[in-house]
Write a protein that holds these residues in place. Structure first.
Motif: not given
Ligand SMILES: [Zn+2]
Ligand SMILES: [Zn+2]
Length: 509
Positions: A169, A172, A188, A190, A196, A277, A307
């Motif tokens: 984390q 990132a 990203i 994840a 996240k 997201d 993300l």
């Protein structure tokens, strides 16, 4: 209402005005339905304060493109701002070779346009059905855009979050800050349960403290509703609004906006940092016009951060070709590996279901979870299978419930499941993302079905083992024949776990 192009006595440039505001002598084109007038380039932004100084109005208009009836004043009050080019007008629909393109939602697919008898222009008027729920845009509609200076930002962006990051984390989070500074682009990647949301906090704080405006776009209303209070708690001194279908904030703007991808359509040239997201999730990945709406909402030079736990093939390809920098978080926040799904053949189950029976293996899995009070999701491929499966289980276990996307009781049932009032929830893929329930285990019944794509299966497996206390979690795919998606899912999870074991050696491709 018709529009004209006139030569502005103040600047000498050609501007678009409603017919009623145009002086006959200065008209160079029109009056006509606005989409029939030639296209005008966007004028360069006006840096002086507007003649009729109206700071409140400015903060409503800044960074948006609105219809006349969404403006907080009449066309006559607008006149001075239009003359001085503090506001500009363009056509809501643009004529193209094959028809029209909606300037708000970028729809250009013929099947999403309709025709209606229009009172405003007195003709049969083409309109965009794709963004109709945000107010009708037709061939005679104008979009109004603020072109003056930005409202001053006067707030303190203090992040009060005091948690600690896992090493993944932390890495990132640093990558996000540098992407924001460079106004670059970054993925990203994840794993489910990496934490996240938290990794965004330092980046958002940095962007806001430097006078930037931040958009956090997500495909689902549920996420906006859940994130808004969380961010308000973390940034208590910052103005934050949440925009979704029924939200009351729609007339407002703020330095930090959390919005569904649909709601980003009203914005234009507004944000210095855009974070998307679940970039792979419906409807975003399937709806090209929403991608363009997000592109319109950001400023030309802006940071763009994606993300996801399950990037689309297109994103992976850009990563592979070194066109898109990536930061991976292969490890969950609690440090344990992702549960790897088991495969279990369950025969040709459709016939059994028709006869009111579940395959023995599925029945046993459900029974043992209910007997041991282990909360369980049973994912099924369709609403039809959902009804039948729920009905069969309810004969023995009356408190079992089924949930699907059209279910009005959805939020209520999920809440009851969280509280332990429902021992097992039968669900369509609607709950594949975002729902975190302590100690939950998951099974997919009919895992060979097409709806269970690699990313859907990875997301489903990612529901389990999220809490530190119960990091293992059983995931089983009951199937009538292994599919490519099932194998890809298992490979995906195993690869992430191996990457984690190697201590992130391959991190940051
Ligand atoms: Zn019309
Ligand atoms: Zn539209």
């Amino acid at each position: 209402m018709h529009f004209c192009h006139v030569r502005s006595p103040q600047t000498g440039q050609i501007i678009c005005l409603p017919e009623s505001l145009a002086e006959k002598a200065s008209i160079v084109a029109g009056p006509a339905v606005i989409s029939e007038l030639p296209l005008l380039p966007f004028p360069s932004p006006v840096s002086e304060e507007p003649p009729l100084f109206a700071p409140d109005i400015r903060s409503v208009l800044y960074g948006k493109e609105l219809l006349l009836d969404e403006l907080p004043f009449t066309i006559h009050e607008l006149a001075a701002l239009l003359q001085s080019q503090h506001m500009t007008i363009r056509s809501g629909l643009k004529q193209t070779e094959n028809g029209f393109c909606c300037q708000r939602c970028h729809n250009s697919a013929k099947q999403f346009f309709g025709v209606f008898p229009c009172a405003r222009c007195g003709q049969s008027c083409v309109y965009c059905r794709h963004c109709l729920m945000m107010g009708r845009i037709s061939a005679c509609s104008a979009l109004f855009r603020w072109n003056g200076p930005a409202p001053p930002i006067s707030y303190e962006a203090v992040c009060t979050w005091e948690g600690t990051f896992s090493p993944g984390q932390a890495q990132a989070s640093r990558a996000i800050i540098s992407t924001i500074i460079q106004k670059g682009e970054r993925l990203i990647w994840a794993v489910c349960g990496a934490g996240k949301t938290e990794i965004l906090f330092p980046g958002i704080e940095h962007a806001l403290q430097n006078g930037g405006r931040v958009l956090l776009a997500t495909p689902r209303t549920d996420v906006v509703v859940e994130l808004l209070p969380r961010l308000q708690a973390v940034f208590p001194k910052t103005d934050i609004i949440g925009l979704y279908g029924k939200s009351e904030d729609k007339q407002k703007t703020a330095p930090l906006v959390i919005a569904t991808t649909h709601q980003t359509m009203r914005f234009a040239d507004a944000f210095d940092t855009v974070i998307i997201d679940e970039v792979d999730a419906f409807p975003f990945s399937q709806d090209k016009s929403l991608v363009q709406a997000v592109a319109k909402a950001k400023k030309q030079h802006a940071a763009l951060i994606y993300l996801t736990a399950t990037p689309t093939p297109a994103l992976k390809k850009r990563v592979k070709n070194k066109q898109l920098p990536v930061t991976k978080i292969p490890r969950r926040f609690h440090g344990y590996p992702l549960p790897v799904p088991r495969f279990k053949w369950c025969g040709y189950w459709q016939k059994r279901l028709e006869n009111g029976k579940l395959p023995h293996s599925v029945e046993r899995w459900c029974a043992s979870h209910i007997a041991t009070n282990t909360p369980a999701f049973l994912f099924v491929p369709s609403v039809n299978v959902l009804w039948k499966t729920t009905e069969i289980l309810q004969k023995t276990y009356p408190s079992v419930m089924g949930v699907h996307s059209e279910d009005e009781e959805r939020q209520h049932k999920v809440a009851a499941f969280r509280k332990g009032e429902i021992p097992l929830l039968v669900t369509t893929t609607i709950l594949e993302r975002g729902v975190t329930v302590a100690g939950v285990e998951a099974a997919v019944f009919g895992a060979e079905a097409e709806v269970f794509t690699e990313s859907a299966l990875v997301q489903i497996a990612g529901r389990t083992g999220r809490k530190k206390e119960t990091p293992a979690g059983d995931v089983v795919f009951f199937h009538a024949g292994k599919t490519r998606a099932m194998l890809d899912c298992r490979r995906h999870i195993t690869a992430m776990n191996e990457e984690d074991a190697e201590g992130g050696k391959r991190n940051n491709a």
